[in-house]
Design an enzyme around this catalytic site. Structure first.
Site, short mmCIF file in Angstrom:
data_model
loop_
_atom_site.label_atom_id
_atom_site.label_comp_id
_atom_site.label_asym_id
_atom_site.label_seq_id
_atom_site.Cartn_x
_atom_site.Cartn_y
_atom_site.Cartn_z
N GLY B 230 42.00 51.60 34.87
CA GLY B 230 43.32 51.29 34.35
C GLY B 230 43.48 49.81 34.11
O GLY B 230 43.97 49.38 33.08
N ILE B 457 41.87 54.93 41.48
CA ILE B 457 41.60 54.65 40.06
C ILE B 457 40.14 54.22 39.85
O ILE B 457 39.81 53.56 38.87
CB ILE B 457 42.57 53.57 39.51
CG1 ILE B 457 42.48 52.28 40.33
CG2 ILE B 457 43.99 54.11 39.50
CD1 ILE B 457 43.29 51.13 39.72
N LEU B 583 37.27 46.23 54.24
CA LEU B 583 37.36 47.55 54.87
C LEU B 583 36.18 48.44 54.56
O LEU B 583 35.87 49.36 55.30
CB LEU B 583 38.66 48.24 54.45
CG LEU B 583 39.94 47.43 54.74
CD1 LEU B 583 41.18 48.19 54.26
CD2 LEU B 583 40.05 47.10 56.22
N GLU B 658 41.45 42.22 42.22
CA GLU B 658 41.67 41.33 41.08
C GLU B 658 41.05 39.94 41.24
O GLU B 658 40.75 39.28 40.25
CB GLU B 658 43.18 41.24 40.81
CG GLU B 658 43.68 42.57 40.31
CD GLU B 658 45.19 42.71 40.28
OE1 GLU B 658 45.78 42.34 39.27
OE2 GLU B 658 45.77 43.24 41.25
#
Lengths: 334, 699
Positions: B230, B457, B583, B658
């Site tokens: 996306g 996503i 993580l 990002e």
């Protein structure tokens, strides 16, 4: 949806007669361009004559040393063929410089020659394009044309021919073999594609119903070397900003044969005859190369946003000429 | 604690995706499912005066053609890009003016080609310049940031600085172009709407549909089981959502709307072009006295979206005098929107390029210049950082990259026709987190079911959330089952702003920790339906922090510039990040490397051209819009520091989706300067630009 007939031809005769009996027919090779254009509505054939089963899928050496490449030889097979790689490296390099592995596996030699420009205006039905719709105008001339022609363009069309392979075939003095309703003939690769003039809708000299059956390369005589180089926006899967194919033979320390063709500069692979004439008999120096290439590119008429193509093409040609002569001279010394 | 968190767990749906069995939004085949194809406007401004659908309707397989004259009336939405087929107005080229619904995709496409639309076209204006008369300073830029911030006397301080840089950069429009186009399959059943879509957050899709169709949310189900990327463009509902619901309503059939690739540039948002002016004033030691970052960008006529590209300059460096301002012009262009690191990606390209120019001006090492301007508190707000390890990222990156002893002189490293150079850039991305709910249920068979309307996503969210849950429960990872991607699940925010894992993970952690507590006090066998605990982080996750919370990073690039062609190849790209606790080492590396690859595209290959005559983006397919291919990415490495920060969330994590793109373009651009001595200030650095620059300098 728009319906079309599909015919799978078993022989060249079947193919040409199937074509002749249907108006609006198109030959179908790998379909990597034609099918895209059908989806865009740029092409709307009434019939597809599938020629991929024709027995034209081999590369064979002819008596006398010439090489015939069947029109249905896939691009990847062509590039990998030992005779092509060893005798005509420019051709192998050019084919590998084009498209992607998946596309090369599907695309055919004949189809590669007949692929159409990727000019964005040609591909967009909502915009004018004299090539797609004669008389509608040219959106690119005052529009976005960084990728367009600097040589041989006309008021009607500034598109470039996208093929890498055809540039090498042009420099190698290849001939395109055709079979049509009026029989068989061959056309020099350098003359096969046209300049746009006032008929940009006509990409090539092919006559209605003619089928490309193969390409013949003249024998690669001793000492003939060749190379292809392409500049592009990304390292793979991008059309050329400019490219060059050079075929060269040194004789007694001077240039005995020069074949030079540019890609992405014009509506057809641009055979650089003026440069070739200047090179013939000259000593292979960088100054001689620059002089020859400048003579050729003096004819360039860049548009607002593509003037970079001229120095780019010059650099490419001088670089490949230098590398080929360096290799030849080194090879002779050893 | 079983130590699932941090482990390189394989993504749970990987096998399904590789094997082709993962179902995407277009693959929900129910009986009678119809397909649709949109008709885009061919004028950039004006009104539709007539739509002739007769030829299309006569075509075999065409079921209906929706236009503004016959489409269902919608309530006014918050998002003007969703006011589809409601009136005759055309706000930009490519705006949808009709939708053809047919038995097959091919029939729909052919039908769309047969629709004749007449327009009353008006003059359009799509060309952004810094001096455009329509430019204004908005109240806010994207993200709610004030458009203008000023500290001290930036102009005076700049004027009296010993070293000054006053430069302009341009970042072109960019497109998200996820692999999977924006797609929805809708069907109505007994007054209920079921929509399978490709979205970063189904909650927002459901809310938009409820508003538009006047339905209570309980009568709408939206799922996004798998999403093929996306990059921000699926963060809000897109036209496919509304058109599919309308078409299904009008035909009484399930309808799929998969937007054609060529339509995407006009209707799913884009990164707006940004024109930057940077003024940096420093003393001879390199300490900034003045920092001015002024951004001019465009938005559409129907929606104000202002790329917040000057905002990172409020975070990065200590400068007592500063001005950061955004200006925008509303043009007849498609509506811009979020694209991976909106604001930070273009803003840090400009700021970090200017910092490199300042280092050159000062004759100072660019790593050292950044370290010298490290602030004690967040410069604009004065708030302390919850954690900030930019200096450590720069030092660790320099060590791994082999930066020490770098010859700063530009244009002196030649290998045959190649000029070689290296460059560095800092990176930053804010920590965002939102409230979420989740449930955790212990089942009698010993397994645990975690349910949350998170969206995966392609990031590995399912896997990471299961890891968080397993550790909170103190059980092995394989005993935790997880359900995501449906509005039938406990509500949760979208996958956006690198906030998904923090927001969802917090709720999953709370639910699982709560369940572990319940189980500790539970005696005897579990009831058949199991034991469930629900968590809601409202009030905690959205509480105002007294700290400035950001992730930081450093990028290093090595390039070779071919003097024959102007082609730039990146031999090495190395990133080091301080992003809290990592993580999942495997999926995190994918996020960093993916971001860096996208940054490489921004630097070298990706660019979109607004055609002034026609008013649309010229590059409309993946053959002409050049995302990097494998051959463009040679050596790429992502590393991270073990950063501990207890002021974030129970996992101690910052977002990582990002930051990888932020700074990559500047590092590459700076390396190109180091290689060639040519400072190119407009992206992308394609051969035409680079060669022209080389010729100007070297001949």
């Amino acid at each position: 949806m728009k319906e079309f007939a599909y015919v799978r031809a078993g022989s060249v005769e079947e193919a040409t007669s199937a074509y002749a009996s249907r108006t609006g027919a198109r030959y179908l090779g790998g379909g990597t361009n034609l099918v895209d254009l059908m989806k865009l509505g740029v092409e709307a054939p009434a019939a597809l004559i599938d020629v991929t089963r024709l027995p034209l899928d081999s590369v064979e050496e002819l008596p006398g040393g010439a090489l015939r490449i069947g029109a249905m030889v896939r691009n990847s097979d062509l590039a990998a063929h030992p005779l092509v790689r060893h005798r005509y490296p420019a051709l192998s390099q050019a084919v590998l410089a084009g498209a992607s592995g998946q596309l090369r596996n599907a695309a055919t030699t004949g189809g590669n020659l007949l692929q159409r420009t990727r000019c964005p205006y040609f591909q967009d039905l909502s915009k004018p394009c004299n090539k797609r719709e004669p008389g509608s105008g040219c959106g690119a001339r005052d529009g976005v044309h960084r990728d367009h022609a600097v040589l041989g363009h006309s008021a009607h069309c500034i598109a470039t021919h996208p093929s890498d392979m055809a540039v090498a075939l042009t420099a190698l003095d290849g001939r395109v073999e055709l079979v049509g309703p009026e029989g068989a003939r061959s056309v020099a690769a350098a003359d096969f594609h046209r300049l746009p003039g006032d008929r940009p809708e006509q990409d090539t000299e092919i006559r209605p119903g003619e089928l490309v059956t193969g390409v013949v390369l003249p024998a690669a005589t001793a000492g003939l070397s060749s190379a292809y180089r392409k500049a592009r926006d990304r390292a793979s899967y991008a059309f050329a900003l400019a490219s060059v194919a050079v075929v060269l033979r040194l004789e007694d320390g001077v240039i005995g044969h020069a074949g030079l063709a540019f890609g992405a500069l014009a509506h057809r692979p641009w055979r650089a005859r003026r440069a070739e004439e200047a090179l013939l008999g000259a000593a292979p120096t960088r100054a001689a190369f620059e002089h020859a290439v400048d003579l050729e590119l003096a004819a360039a008429q860049p548009l607002r946003d593509n003037a970079y193509k001229v120095p780019l093409a010059r650099n490419l040609a001088v670089d490949v000429l230098s590398r080929l002569t360096d290799a030849a001279l080194t090879g002779r010394a050893s | 604690m079983t130590g699932s968190v941090g482990a390189p767990a394989e993504r749970r749906e990987g096998r399904e995706k590789v094997g082709g069995t993962a179902r995407y939004a277009a693959e929900f085949h129910s009986p009678g499912r119809a397909q649709a194809w949109p008709v885009p406007s061919t004028v950039a401004r004006g009104r539709v005066t007539g739509v002739d659908t007769a030829a299309a309707l006569e075509m075999p397989g065409v079921l209906t053609v929706l236009t503004h004259e016959n489409a269902p009336r919608l309530a006014e939405p918050d998002d003007p890009t969703l006011v589809l087929l409601q009136d005759a107005r055309v706000p930009h080229r490519g705006w949808f003016v009709a939708l053809v619904v047919a038995e097959t995709l091919e029939a729909a496409r052919a039908g769309a080609a047969a629709v004749r639309v007449a327009y009353d076209a008006e003059e359009h204006d799509v060309t952004l310049t810094a001096s455009h008369p329509g430019v204004y300073v908005p109240e806010d830029a994207n993200g709610g940031h004030p458009a203008l911030r000023e500290q001290g006397d930036p102009d005076g301080a700049f004027g009296s600085s010993a070293a000054r840089v006053d430069v302009a950069y341009r970042v072109p429009p960019l497109h998200n172009h996820p692999m999977e186009p924006h797609t929805s399959t809708a069907r109505w059943e007994d007054g209920r709407l079921i929509l399978h879509t490709s979205s970063q957050g189904t909650g927002a899709v459901r809310a938009a549909l409820a508003g538009l169709f006047g339905l209570p949310e309980e009568r709408i189900v939206v799922t996004a089981e798998h999403v093929g990327g996306g990059f921000g463009s699926k963060g809000t509902p897109r036209p496919d959502v509304v058109l599919a619901a309308m078409a299904a309503h009008e035909t009484g059939r399930p309808v799929t709307v998969a937007l054609p690739r060529r339509c995407l540039p006009a209707v799913v948002g884009h990164r707006a072009p940004t024109l930057h002016r940077l003024r940096l004033g420093a003393d001879t030691d390199g300490r900034l006295a003045s920092l001015v970052h002024e951004v001019t960008t465009h938005t559409s006529r129907i929606k104000e979206f202002v790329e917040q590209a000057a905002v990172p300059a409020r975070v990065m460096y200590a400068a007592p005098n500063s001005r950061t301002v955004h200006r925008v012009a509303a043009l007849d262009v498609p509506s811009p929107s979020w694209m991976r690191a909106p604001g930070e990606a273009p803003g840090m390209y400009a700021l970090e390029s200017a910092m490199d120019e300042l280092a050159t001006e000062l004759g100072m090492d660019p790593v050292e210049l950044r370290i010298r301007n490290e602030p004690g508190v967040e410069p604009d707000s004065g708030r302390p950082f919850s954690s900030r390890h930019l200096v450590e990222c720069l030092r660790e990156g320099a060590r791994r990259f082999g930066w020490a002893g770098r010859d700063p002189r530009p244009g002196v490293r030649r290998e045959g026709p190649l000029l070689l150079g290296t460059g560095v850039s800092a990176a930053t991305y804010p920590v965002m987190v939102g409230p979420s709910t989740a449930t955790a249920r212990a089942l009698p068979d010993g397994s645990f079911l975690v349910r949350i309307n998170a969206t995966d996503i392609g990031t590995g969210a399912r896997t990471v959330l299961a890891q968080v849950g397993a550790d909170a429960l103190g059980v092995p990872l394989e005993r935790v089952l997880i359900e995501v991607g449906s509005t039938e699940l406990p509500s949760a925010p979208l996958a956006g702003g690198s906030s998904g894992t923090a927001s969802w993970g917090w709720a999953v952690h709370e639910a699982c920790a709560g369940l572990a507590g319940r189980l500790a006090g539970h005696a005897g066998p579990l009831p058949a339906q199991g034991l469930e605990v629900r968590a809601d982080t409202t009030g905690a996750a959205d509480s105002e922090s007294e700290f400035a919370r950001h992730a930081f990073g450093a990028h290093f690039a090595e390039v070779a510039v071919d003097t024959v062609t102007g082609e730039v190849r990146v031999g090495r790209l190395l990133g080091v990040y301080a992003a809290g606790r990592i993580l999942n080492a495997r999926t995190a590396r994918s996020q960093f490397v993916g971001g860096m690859t996208m940054g490489l595209g921004m630097a070298l290959t990706e660019g979109s051209t607004m055609d002034a005559a026609f008013g649309d983006f010229t590059e409309s397919d993946l053959a002409s819009y050049h995302v990097p291919v494998h051959a463009d990415v040679a050596g790429i490495e992502a590393h991270w520091l073990d950063e501990e920060d207890s002021r974030l969330n129970p996992m101690g994590s910052k977002g990582i989706g990002e930051i990888g793109i932020v700074g990559t373009a500047a590092a590459i651009g700076n390396a190109v300067h180091h290689a060639t001595g040519v400072r190119l200030r407009e992206l992308p650095l394609t051969p035409d630009r680079v060669l022209t620059g080389l010729l100007d300098r070297w001949t």
